[in-house]
Design an enzyme around this catalytic site. Structure first.
Site, mmCIF file in Angstrom:
data_model
loop_
_atom_site.group_PDB
_atom_site.id
_atom_site.type_symbol
_atom_site.label_atom_id
_atom_site.label_comp_id
_atom_site.label_asym_id
_atom_site.label_seq_id
_atom_site.Cartn_x
_atom_site.Cartn_y
_atom_site.Cartn_z
ATOM 1 N N ASN A 105 -14.159 23.168 64.322
ATOM 2 C CA ASN A 105 -12.920 23.874 64.015
ATOM 3 C C ASN A 105 -13.077 25.312 64.490
ATOM 4 O OD1 ASN A 105 -10.634 25.076 63.058
ATOM 5 N ND2 ASN A 105 -11.219 25.012 60.913
ATOM 6 N N CYS A 111 -20.369 28.282 63.086
ATOM 7 C CA CYS A 111 -18.981 28.544 63.452
ATOM 8 C C CYS A 111 -18.733 30.054 63.617
ATOM 9 C CB CYS A 111 -18.054 27.910 62.420
ATOM 10 S SG CYS A 111 -16.395 27.587 63.061
ATOM 11 N N HIS A 152 -19.913 22.269 62.691
ATOM 12 C CA HIS A 152 -20.077 22.148 61.244
ATOM 13 C C HIS A 152 -21.081 21.050 60.888
ATOM 14 C CE1 HIS A 152 -16.687 24.710 59.730
ATOM 15 N NE2 HIS A 152 -16.358 24.588 60.988
ATOM 16 N N GLU A 157 -22.391 20.497 58.062
ATOM 17 C CA GLU A 157 -22.155 19.928 56.724
ATOM 18 C C GLU A 157 -21.268 18.698 56.795
ATOM 19 O OE1 GLU A 157 -18.407 21.834 57.463
ATOM 20 O OE2 GLU A 157 -20.445 22.537 57.793
#
Length: 380
Positions: free
Chosen positions: A306, A264, A354, A356
């Site tokens: 995001n 990110c 992301h 994760e």
């Protein structure tokens, strides 16, 4: 300013966008006023992880899912120590949470943390407006903070823009801490916290990595004092064009050819360190259902995003950089935005999304394994 009060559902509220568009609804969470950049998130689930993601600092998040709050709020799914969004916009709040892990309602948690929200508005119309006009400054006003429309609009337009905002130090840890490896320790990683989510070091710990999470202000000496096998740069909020410190720090890591992984904001930092520019997207990518192609394998992944900024790197060729050849490794299939970079002559790569996946699908979990492979190769 916020005034925490229960029973806010009967209190009128107003959402004012900087272009003059106004939506009227009811207060949700704390009653008062708040300002931020209005953005929308397309995730059908995972609102607790979204609200506690530090990358949403100074943003008013619009939930595109029509009903929010069904699973309440628990004590396990926070991605940081607090809610970071500046405001929350929903259409239809759940009247009663229903989940075996829920400790309280979402509304209760918003009140407890002083987060001003609004409900009962047409979030579909709002989302379409933001897609057509772009993300923009906004304000939510409820209760006694509601004033004449012209006055509220003036106050919204006086707020700072997200472009040019330096926010990563606001959300990063002030003190270093360690997340121990789960099971046998195999590697040590220095993770630069630019707004890291709790699940990220956990995913590394699952792979036998001891993670030393360092403040955003860490130096190269701080990094190498922990004896890292690899270095990680996290997600985070704000404009990457302001992040000269992290760029210089990553440059120092690249010069030492230490295995490096960024996600990110970390992807944007790598882009800048390689000499590429960054730019603000019209409305960004936010949600847990974004299609990305791994160009090294051809595989398409459904991924969690995001970000409101992106790296400006060529998709059609390998680029020459100060650290050797670099190429775009991942691309968004919706709009061809760069979603990953990799160096071909040393062990460094990054992705814009992301892996994760908290919340979100686990299609991209292999990226942590790729990081492990880089460290194994360097050690060998």
């Amino acid at each position: 300013m916020t005034t925490s009060t229960r029973g806010a559902a009967k209190v009128p509220a107003v959402l004012v966008l900087e272009d003059g568009r106004i939506f009227r609804g009811r207060a949700y969470g704390a009653v008062g006023e708040t300002f931020g950049e209005a953005v929308f998130s397309t995730g059908m689930t995972g609102y607790q992880e979204t609200l506690t993601d530090p990358s949403y600092d100074r943003q008013i998040v619009v939930a595109t899912a029509p009903q929010i709050g069904n699973t309440g709020w628990n004590d396990e799914d926070d991605e940081s120590s607090r809610i970071w969004v500046s405001g929350y916009v929903v259409r239809d709040p759940a009247r009663v949470p229903s989940n075996w892990r829920a400790k309280r309602s979402l509304d209760d948690e918003l009140v407890a943390q002083g987060v001003v929200g609004i409900s009962g508005i047409d979030t579909r119309a709002l989302t379409r407006h933001l897609r057509e006009r772009g993300s923009m400054r906004a304000g939510i006003f409820s209760g006694e903070t509601i004033a004449a429309e012209a006055e509220l609009l003036t106050r919204v337009q006086a707020q700072p823009h997200m472009k040019g905002a330096s926010l990563y130090e606001e959300v990063a840890t002030k003190e270093a801490y360690v997340v121990p490896a789960i099971g046998e320790k195999k590697f040590t990683v220095a993770a630069i916290d630019l707004g890291i989510k709790g699940m990220t070091p956990h995913r590394m710990a699952e792979r036998g990595i001891e993670v030393h999470v360092l403040p955003a202000t860490a130096t190269a000496d701080d990094i190498y004092a922990v004896g890292p096998d690899g270095v990680f740069f996290s997600n985070g909020p704000g404009d990457p064009a302001t992040a000269d410190g992290p760029v210089a720090l990553m440059t120092a890591v690249l010069e030492r050819r230490t295995p490096l992984f960024g996600i990110c904001f970390g992807n944007q930092i790598l882009g800048r360190a390689l000499g590429f520019g960054t730019y603000k997207l019209k409305y960004g990518h936010r949600g847990i259902n974004q299609p990305v192609q791994d160009r090294t394998t051809g595989k398409v992944e459904v991924t969690a995003h995001n970000h409101g900024f992106a790296v400006d790197a060529p998709l059609d060729r390998v680029s020459e950089t100060a650290f050797g050849r670099a190429e775009v490794s991942h691309v968004c299939l919706n709009d061809d935005v760069v979603e990953g970079l990799q160096l071909l002559d040393q062990p460094a790569f990054s992705v814009q999304y992301h892996p994760e996946a908290a919340a979100g699908p686990h299609d991209a979990a292999y990226l942590f394994d790729r990081f492990v492979s880089l460290m194994e190769g360097q050690r060998a």
